[in-house]
Design a protein around this motif. Structure first.
Motif, mmCIF file in Angstrom:
data_model
loop_
_atom_site.group_PDB
_atom_site.id
_atom_site.type_symbol
_atom_site.label_atom_id
_atom_site.label_comp_id
_atom_site.label_asym_id
_atom_site.label_seq_id
_atom_site.Cartn_x
_atom_site.Cartn_y
_atom_site.Cartn_z
ATOM 1 N N GLY A 122 6.970 2.463 3.107
ATOM 2 C CA GLY A 122 8.420 2.552 3.102
ATOM 3 C C GLY A 122 9.063 2.203 1.766
ATOM 4 O O GLY A 122 10.262 1.926 1.720
ATOM 5 N N LYS A 123 8.294 2.277 0.684
ATOM 6 C CA LYS A 123 8.883 1.956 -0.634
ATOM 7 C C LYS A 123 10.067 2.870 -0.950
ATOM 8 O O LYS A 123 11.091 2.417 -1.465
ATOM 9 N N THR A 124 9.894 4.156 -0.651
ATOM 10 C CA THR A 124 10.957 5.103 -1.013
ATOM 11 C C THR A 124 12.206 4.846 -0.179
ATOM 12 O O THR A 124 13.326 4.873 -0.708
ATOM 13 N N VAL A 125 12.035 4.570 1.099
ATOM 14 C CA VAL A 125 13.185 4.294 1.963
ATOM 15 C C VAL A 125 13.876 2.997 1.524
ATOM 16 O O VAL A 125 15.109 2.914 1.468
ATOM 17 N N GLY A 164 13.025 4.633 11.347
ATOM 18 C CA GLY A 164 13.805 5.852 11.582
ATOM 19 C C GLY A 164 14.977 6.017 10.644
ATOM 20 O O GLY A 164 15.615 7.078 10.627
ATOM 21 N N SER A 165 15.265 4.994 9.833
ATOM 22 C CA SER A 165 16.446 5.073 8.962
ATOM 23 C C SER A 165 16.365 6.235 7.975
ATOM 24 O O SER A 165 17.391 6.799 7.585
ATOM 25 N N GLY A 166 15.137 6.550 7.572
ATOM 26 C CA GLY A 166 14.975 7.652 6.619
ATOM 27 C C GLY A 166 15.383 8.988 7.195
ATOM 28 O O GLY A 166 15.582 9.951 6.455
ATOM 29 N N HIS A 167 15.539 9.033 8.507
ATOM 30 C CA HIS A 167 15.932 10.287 9.143
ATOM 31 C C HIS A 167 17.419 10.315 9.482
ATOM 32 O O HIS A 167 17.903 11.277 10.081
ATOM 33 N N GLY A 217 10.414 15.163 -4.689
ATOM 34 C CA GLY A 217 9.573 13.970 -4.737
ATOM 35 C C GLY A 217 10.339 12.753 -4.233
ATOM 36 O O GLY A 217 11.440 12.865 -3.693
ATOM 37 N N ASP A 218 9.751 11.581 -4.443
ATOM 38 C CA ASP A 218 10.370 10.345 -3.950
ATOM 39 C C ASP A 218 11.738 10.099 -4.588
ATOM 40 O O ASP A 218 12.679 9.654 -3.915
ATOM 41 N N ALA A 219 11.859 10.388 -5.880
ATOM 42 C CA ALA A 219 13.143 10.139 -6.549
ATOM 43 C C ALA A 219 14.234 11.020 -5.950
ATOM 44 O O ALA A 219 15.371 10.576 -5.737
ATOM 45 N N GLY A 242 0.845 -1.188 0.000
ATOM 46 C CA GLY A 242 0.000 0.000 0.000
ATOM 47 C C GLY A 242 0.877 1.233 0.000
ATOM 48 O O GLY A 242 2.087 1.147 -0.261
ATOM 49 N N THR A 243 0.266 2.351 0.303
ATOM 50 C CA THR A 243 1.037 3.593 0.361
ATOM 51 C C THR A 243 1.637 3.748 1.757
ATOM 52 O O THR A 243 1.169 3.121 2.716
ATOM 53 N N GLU A 244 2.700 4.534 1.842
ATOM 54 C CA GLU A 244 3.327 4.862 3.144
ATOM 55 C C GLU A 244 3.885 3.645 3.863
ATOM 56 O O GLU A 244 3.897 3.613 5.101
HETATM 57 N N1 LIG Z 1 12.502 2.869 7.707
HETATM 58 C C1 LIG Z 1 12.018 4.099 7.797
HETATM 59 N N2 LIG Z 1 12.693 5.083 8.410
HETATM 60 C C2 LIG Z 1 12.199 6.312 8.510
HETATM 61 N N3 LIG Z 1 11.064 6.713 8.032
HETATM 62 C C3 LIG Z 1 10.336 5.807 7.406
HETATM 63 C C4 LIG Z 1 10.770 4.454 7.236
HETATM 64 N N4 LIG Z 1 9.825 3.794 6.523
HETATM 65 C C5 LIG Z 1 8.874 4.716 6.286
HETATM 66 N N5 LIG Z 1 9.174 5.898 6.815
HETATM 67 C C6 LIG Z 1 8.389 7.134 6.785
HETATM 68 O O1 LIG Z 1 7.066 6.783 6.518
HETATM 69 C C7 LIG Z 1 6.561 7.603 5.502
HETATM 70 C C8 LIG Z 1 6.227 6.750 4.308
HETATM 71 O O2 LIG Z 1 7.409 6.155 3.805
HETATM 72 P P1 LIG Z 1 7.691 6.159 2.256
HETATM 73 O O3 LIG Z 1 7.641 7.572 1.757
HETATM 74 O O4 LIG Z 1 8.946 5.405 2.016
HETATM 75 O O5 LIG Z 1 6.398 5.353 1.765
HETATM 76 P P2 LIG Z 1 6.017 4.898 0.319
HETATM 77 O O6 LIG Z 1 5.604 3.490 0.444
HETATM 78 O O7 LIG Z 1 7.140 5.212 -0.569
HETATM 79 O O8 LIG Z 1 4.739 5.790 -0.037
HETATM 80 P P3 LIG Z 1 4.200 6.298 -1.472
HETATM 81 O O9 LIG Z 1 3.116 5.360 -1.856
HETATM 82 O O10 LIG Z 1 3.683 7.662 -1.163
HETATM 83 O O11 LIG Z 1 5.326 6.322 -2.430
HETATM 84 C C9 LIG Z 1 7.597 8.666 5.181
HETATM 85 O O12 LIG Z 1 7.291 9.829 5.904
HETATM 86 C C10 LIG Z 1 8.868 8.044 5.667
HETATM 87 O O13 LIG Z 1 9.775 9.041 6.143
#
Ligand SMILES: Nc1ncnc2c1ncn2[C@@H]1O[C@H](COP(=O)(O)OP(=O)(O)OP(=O)(O)O)[C@@H](O)[C@H]1O
Ligand SMILES: C[C@H](N)[C@H](N)CCCCCC(=O)O
Ligand SMILES: [Mg+2]
Length: 241
Positions: A14-17, A202-205, A49-51, A10-12
């Motif tokens: 952690g795909k981007t991380v 928290g790794s994204g931070h 953006g995500d990229a 789903g969304t959110e």
């Molecule tokens: N491992 C992680 N460390 C830190 N923050 C995280 C982690 N996983 C998710 N998050 C946080 O949760 C939120 C959603 O993560 P992320 O943006 O990676 O989701 P996504 O699956 O890529 O969503 P989208 O569908 O919008 O692309 C972000 O604010 C991100 O900072």
């Protein structure tokens, strides 16, 4: 020259991380990496953006984004409401294939989960993965509820004849509860594919330098032209008790 499609339950989730962790791991192995965000929604034109977030965390990667719609919606809906052209799966596939001629690894991140619609015809990231014959990585939450959505995603991939490379947990909690700990064993079972990594919460931070140092310890892709699930390792996996 590998294309890996990164989707999620789903969304959110952690795909981007996770995309950044895979990119950083590949960069550390000396590979050139491109990241393609098929369609970015919910971000203004002047915002990263995500990229861009992947590049910030992972370092020197080529970034591409085929379209951006400000409303935080599925791409098809956001495009329709904006009166703008949608992104079609064949455009995603063509852009990824072109990037693959110039990079060792191309990571394609969708928007939300696998069947989120990109265009009015119902085209999805799954269609793009099919056109590319690319393996798909599924990012999943750690805790209660993830078994159902992960299995649904895996079944849809399988029904389309797509290659599920494995599952990565997008945010592994510092203090995992019973469900999260049990999911380490159950996720590969319901997915019918290996658990290939877990990115700590928290790794994204983290500072980018710390992220890049740590990322290879969360997952270990082989980047020599094939995608080998065996080469991914969950390191220091928590014990289930
Ligand atoms: N491992 C992680 N460390 C830190 N923050 C995280 C982690 N996983 C998710 N998050 C946080 O949760 C939120 C959603 O993560 P992320 O943006 O990676 O989701 P996504 O699956 O890529 O969503 P989208 O569908 O919008 O692309 C972000 O604010 C991100 O900072
Ligand atoms: C705005 C958000 N962060 C994503 N980019 C788009 C998620 C669309 C999800 C649609 C749905 O599954 O209901
Ligand atoms: Mg994302």
């Amino acid at each position: 020259m590998t294309v890996l499609v990164i989707t999620g339950t789903g969304t959110e989730v952690g795909k981007t991380v996770v995309t950044a962790a895979v990119a950083a791991t590949a960069r550390a192995a000396g590979r050139s990496v491109a990241v393609l965000k098929a369609a970015q929604t919910g971000v203004r034109p002047d915002e990263p953006g995500d990229a861009a977030e992947v590049a910030r965390l992972a370092g020197a990667v080529t970034t591409a984004e085929l379209a951006r719609y400000p409303e935080p919606l599925a791409p098809a809906t956001a495009a329709r409401r904006a009166g703008r052209a949608p992104v079609h799966p064949h455009e995603v596939a063509e852009a990824a294939a072109k990037l693959a001629t110039e990079h060792d690894l191309v990571l394609v991140e969708g928007a939300g989960g696998l069947l989120v619609r990109f265009d009015a015809g119902g085209g999805t990231l799954a269609d793009a993965a099919g056109l590319l014959s690319a393996p798909v990585l599924v990012v999943a939450p750690a805790g209660l509820g993830t078994l159902n959505t992960t299995e649904l995603t895996a079944r849809e991939l399988r029904s389309r004849g797509l290659d599920l490379a494995g599952v990565v947990i997008g945010s592994w909690p510092t203090a995992p509860d019973l469900a999260a700990r049990c999911n380490l064993a159950d996720l590969p079972d319901v997915a019918g594919a290996p658990l290939l990594g877990a990115v700590p919460a928290g790794s994204g931070h983290l500072e980018p330098a710390a992220f890049r140092t740590a990322a290879p310890h969360w997952l270990a892709p082989r980047l020599d032209g094939t995608w080998d699930a065996e080469a991914f390792q969950v390191r220091e996996a928590p014990r289930v008790s």
